[in-house]
Design a protein around this motif. Structure first.
Motif, PDB file in Angstrom:
ATOM      1  N   TYR A  49       3.052   8.646  -6.092  1.00 15.00           N
ATOM      2  CA  TYR A  49       1.978   8.909  -5.138  1.00 15.00           C
ATOM      3  C   TYR A  49       1.381  10.287  -5.406  1.00 15.00           C
ATOM      4  O   TYR A  49       2.097  11.272  -5.554  1.00 15.00           O
ATOM      5  N   HIS A  92      -0.795  12.869  -3.470  1.00 17.05           N
ATOM      6  CA  HIS A  92      -1.272  13.163  -2.112  1.00 17.05           C
ATOM      7  C   HIS A  92      -2.556  13.981  -2.172  1.00 17.05           C
ATOM      8  O   HIS A  92      -2.747  14.810  -3.066  1.00 17.05           O
ATOM      9  N   SER A  93      -3.450  13.748  -1.210  1.00 15.84           N
ATOM     10  CA  SER A  93      -4.729  14.465  -1.175  1.00 15.84           C
ATOM     11  C   SER A  93      -4.534  15.976  -1.102  1.00 15.84           C
ATOM     12  O   SER A  93      -5.356  16.740  -1.628  1.00 15.84           O
ATOM     13  N   LEU A 134      -9.591  12.202  -9.730  1.00 13.56           N
ATOM     14  CA  LEU A 134     -10.138  12.283  -8.369  1.00 13.56           C
ATOM     15  C   LEU A 134     -10.691  13.661  -8.017  1.00 13.56           C
ATOM     16  O   LEU A 134     -11.296  13.820  -6.967  1.00 13.56           O
ATOM     17  N   LYS A 177     -13.407  10.388 -11.476  1.00 16.28           N
ATOM     18  CA  LYS A 177     -12.758   9.257 -10.820  1.00 16.28           C
ATOM     19  C   LYS A 177     -12.365   8.224 -11.872  1.00 16.28           C
ATOM     20  O   LYS A 177     -13.220   7.731 -12.608  1.00 16.28           O
ATOM     21  N   TYR A 222      -8.049   2.648  -9.080  1.00 19.56           N
ATOM     22  CA  TYR A 222      -6.964   3.307  -8.373  1.00 19.56           C
ATOM     23  C   TYR A 222      -6.935   2.748  -6.956  1.00 19.56           C
ATOM     24  O   TYR A 222      -7.885   2.094  -6.508  1.00 19.56           O
ATOM     25  N   SER A 223      -5.854   2.996  -6.256  1.00 28.19           N
ATOM     26  CA  SER A 223      -5.739   2.513  -4.885  1.00 28.19           C
ATOM     27  C   SER A 223      -5.384   3.679  -3.971  1.00 28.19           C
ATOM     28  O   SER A 223      -4.744   4.646  -4.397  1.00 28.19           O
ATOM     29  N   SER A 224      -5.803   3.594  -2.731  1.00 30.90           N
ATOM     30  CA  SER A 224      -5.542   4.654  -1.756  1.00 30.90           C
ATOM     31  C   SER A 224      -5.090   4.051  -0.444  1.00 30.90           C
ATOM     32  O   SER A 224      -5.539   2.969  -0.045  1.00 30.90           O
ATOM     33  N   SER A 225      -4.169   4.761   0.213  1.00 34.60           N
ATOM     34  CA  SER A 225      -3.727   4.398   1.554  1.00 34.60           C
ATOM     35  C   SER A 225      -3.635   5.688   2.355  1.00 34.60           C
ATOM     36  O   SER A 225      -2.689   6.464   2.199  1.00 34.60           O
ATOM     37  N   SER A 283      -4.010   9.282   2.902  1.00 29.08           N
ATOM     38  CA  SER A 283      -4.123  10.434   2.004  1.00 29.08           C
ATOM     39  C   SER A 283      -3.338  10.252   0.708  1.00 29.08           C
ATOM     40  O   SER A 283      -3.306  11.150  -0.122  1.00 29.08           O
ATOM     41  N   ASP A 284      -2.710   9.100   0.527  1.00 26.83           N
ATOM     42  CA  ASP A 284      -1.918   8.839  -0.677  1.00 26.83           C
ATOM     43  C   ASP A 284      -2.726   8.016  -1.664  1.00 26.83           C
ATOM     44  O   ASP A 284      -3.370   7.030  -1.294  1.00 26.83           O
ATOM     45  N   HIS A 285      -2.668   8.420  -2.918  1.00 24.11           N
ATOM     46  CA  HIS A 285      -3.392   7.717  -3.974  1.00 24.11           C
ATOM     47  C   HIS A 285      -2.418   7.286  -5.060  1.00 24.11           C
ATOM     48  O   HIS A 285      -1.506   8.032  -5.424  1.00 24.11           O
TER      49      HIS A 285
END
Length: 322
Positions: free
Chosen positions: A131, A133-134, A200, A204, A208-211, A213-215
């Motif tokens: 993961y 994180h943002s 990111l 970009k 990619y996938s994001s949930s 703040s996790d990428h």
């Protein structure tokens, strides 16, 4: 008399056709042999194998291409190179086969590959377990973990006689040396690390996938150093990182591999890797996750490291640790 002449004419035509077919077969055989000899002697097959190993190991998270199998490459009459190889992971001290790699490259075309995974479970993604994180993109630190330690709960329930593959992400971007320093007090081995190369932030990536703040992003993988000699022949490779031996050579090899890859291989994603290379040359190599393997009780201790989070459990094998 006429019938006899007709029969002789037919026999003659048949013999001529047979000789022509035989001549075509001989010419084809000579051509095909020449193609194989040329690809072997010129180093094209070695370059193809080097391209496959480099691409897969730098882009697939922790997958290692079997380097001990035959170097024989299939070359079709249309000059397409093909190769099937096993891919594996280090679990304890064993190399566990986890899939079959099928690679192909046409004479002027791009290098493509696919991996047939031999996972024991359905609907479980093992390809990218880290993961980003943002907060790391902004140069900050993750203050609390949004993920429960499910992996650690699983480890607690495993008996001592097992070795495990474990993934973890980092609360801050760190150098590979810093990660090895944190791991130096444990009886574990680091097999690869997830490299941050501007995704990111500078560009970009294609998928990619994001949930929240996790990428989960496609990334470059810092692997133990693999070296090639003259004519692209494989000369040596390491199986894991060692703090005693230092990691500088492995990091320098990563930069050299990405540079060689972007200059010598035509593949989907080369533009993104060119941007990654520019970022790494400017900012240095930092990582945001790592894969380790070792005894289950040693890995369980890693939950005490405040800089680690997002633990995910990989493959489990019976004891094979010295």
């Amino acid at each position: 008399m006429i019938n006899r002449m007709t029969w002789r004419t037919r026999v003659k035509k048949f013999i001529n056709a047979l000789l022509a077919a035989l001549m075509v077969f001989l010419i084809y055989g000579m051509y095909y042999s020449a193609v194989h000899i040329y690809h072997d002697k010129s180093g094209l097959n070695n370059k193809f194998l080097r391209s496959v190993m480099t691409m897969v190991e730098l882009h697939e998270s922790g997958l290692i291409v079997d380097k001990r199998s035959s170097s024989l490459v299939e070359v079709t009459p249309f000059l397409t190179q093909k190769k099937t190889l096993n891919v594996y992971k280090d679990v304890g001290e064993w190399q566990l086969i986890v899939g079959e790699l099928h690679a192909k490259k046409g004479l002027w075309g791009e290098l493509t590959y696919s991996i047939e995974e031999q996972g024991p479970y359905l609907n479980r993604d093992e390809r990218n377990p880290f993961y980003l994180h943002s907060a790391l993109l902004e140069g900050g630190k993750i203050k609390d973990s949004p993920h429960p330690n499910d992996a650690m709960n699983q480890l607690e329930k495993l008996e001592d006689g097992n070795v495990v593959e474990l993934f973890f992400s980092l609360r801050t971007l760190k150098s590979p040396e810093q990660v090895l320093e944190l791991l130096s007090g444990y009886d574990v081995r680091a097999t690869n690390m997830a490299v941050y190369a501007g995704e990111l932030k500078e560009f970009k990536p294609g998928n990619y996938s994001s949930s929240g703040s996790d990428h989960v992003i496609p990334h470059l993988t810092l692997r133990p150093k693999v070296q090639f000699g003259d004519n692209h022949s494989l000369s040596s490779w390491h199986t894991f990182f060692s703090l005693d031996a230092g990691i500088t050579d492995h990091v320098q090899q990563l930069i050299a591999d990405v540079e060689w890859m972007t200059n010598n291989i035509k593949y989907n994603g080369v533009d993104e890797d060119t941007k990654r290379l520019a970022y790494l040359k400017k900012n240095g190599v930092q990582v945001y996750g790592a894969t380790v393997t070792g005894p289950v009780r040693e890995l369980e201790k890693l939950k005490e490291e405040q800089g680690f989070w997002g633990f995910r459990l990989g493959r489990i094998e019976v004891w094979n640790w010295s």
